[in-house]
Enzyme design. Sequence first.
Site, PDB file in Angstrom:
ATOM      1  CB  CYS A  81      -0.902   0.000   1.232  1.00 29.60           C
ATOM      2  SG  CYS A  81      -2.124   1.319   1.200  1.00 29.60           S
ATOM      3  CD  GLU A 124      -2.900  -9.285   0.983  1.00 30.30           C
ATOM      4  OE1 GLU A 124      -2.857  -9.280   2.226  1.00 30.30           O
ATOM      5  OE2 GLU A 124      -1.905  -9.043   0.269  1.00 30.30           O
ATOM      6  NE  ARG A 171      -1.892 -10.973   7.712  1.00 34.25           N
ATOM      7  CZ  ARG A 171      -0.884 -10.453   8.404  1.00 34.25           C
ATOM      8  NH1 ARG A 171      -0.889 -10.532   9.728  1.00 34.25           N
ATOM      9  NH2 ARG A 171       0.132  -9.877   7.805  1.00 34.25           N
ATOM     10  NE  ARG A 173      -3.008  -7.541   5.489  1.00 33.34           N
ATOM     11  CZ  ARG A 173      -2.870  -7.142   6.749  1.00 33.34           C
ATOM     12  NH1 ARG A 173      -3.918  -6.650   7.405  1.00 33.34           N
ATOM     13  NH2 ARG A 173      -1.712  -7.228   7.370  1.00 33.34           N
TER      14      ARG A 173
END
Length: 408
Positions: A81, A124, A171, A173
């Site tokens: 990112c 992802e 987690r 995502r």
Amino acid sequence: MEKLRVIELFAGVGGFRLGLEKKGKYKVVWSNQWEPSTKTQHASMVYEKCFGGENHSNADISQVPTSDVPDADVLVGGFPCQDYSVATTLQNSKGLIGKKGVLWWSINRILSEKKTPPKYLFLENVDRLLKSPSTQRGRDFAIMLKSLDELGYAVEWRVINAADYGMPQRRRRVFFLGYHKSTSLYKSIKNGDKVDWIHNSGTIAKAFPVKNMSHPRNSFSIDGDLVALSENFNKEGKLSPFQNSGVFINGQVFTTKTAPNYDGPNAILGDILQNGKVTRDFFIPEADFPKWAYLKGAKKEMRTAKSGFEYKYSEGGMIFPDALDKASRTIITGEGGKSPSRFKHVVQTKKGLRRLTPIELERLNMFPDNHTLLEGISDTKRAFFMGNALVVGVVEKIGESLFQRINS
């Protein structure tokens, strides 16, 4: 049925490959892993140990010619990112340039230069992508969607927390799938009910069902070129227009909030522990208990910045030690090493308080035991790999659903 051929970019230690190849329906025909900030390419070394060096590239992807990348059915990758802002090049007013080193543009380049681009994309990222940057909420995701639109892809996305579907780690995502306009799945989205695709009939909805709830739905178009988007998207908005689920096709966004619908078994932190097989290195010396307790605890205190400015600092407490009867917290890259930390996991065992082992961290991401074990690679580095990895079970389920949709 023939296996689907896969290009794996930003491969890390191979989480995408593990998830996709597990059931024998996909075959990775080329992979690339390059860590720009380190001389020794540890992740690539682990990848080659596990999968072999054939058709694996350990070179800066931005420097790899598209002609070196073979044709494939699917392109996958968990890319960093970053700041996706766009400007025109000075030499060529029609040319676009993203910030140097931003790896999204390597995906964009490969897709745009290939004579037969992959029909499917499976990507992802951290869920922050949907609302970054803070000055123009959602701009980065809008740029990505628009650039894929220009390359002929429709996109569906969902933010998935692995623990919501029984996996051992909390987690969260964002996963998104791209469908080239030459595919029947593209036509299914184009001609079908977009909201139904998000809730029931879409590839991700089949893998990870959601509750049918009447959350507000948002529909809007992403207009203009990438430069205009970069400069103007959501300039006045305080919130991102993108919800945790959505579809994008022909410049039009359909997005809504969804909630998980799961009632199966739930894996917990206690399930994955190696009790009885853990060396002393992972146990916390009693002298360090106060430091750990302080870092994990709630705080309200005055602090002084380097400039001499005094300010009030406060943060909430964390469960210490970690709860064994729930899924674990998110693994971060700083999980390894002996030094006390607010964010590292600590578990209570019969022999005392201890940190998690590399094998336990692998299990939380649903990797095989000792996947990252290699001579010359420290436990701290192995923990770092898992902080960067994805939960293999999520990839496996989406991959299975995609394969079924393609072949139905």
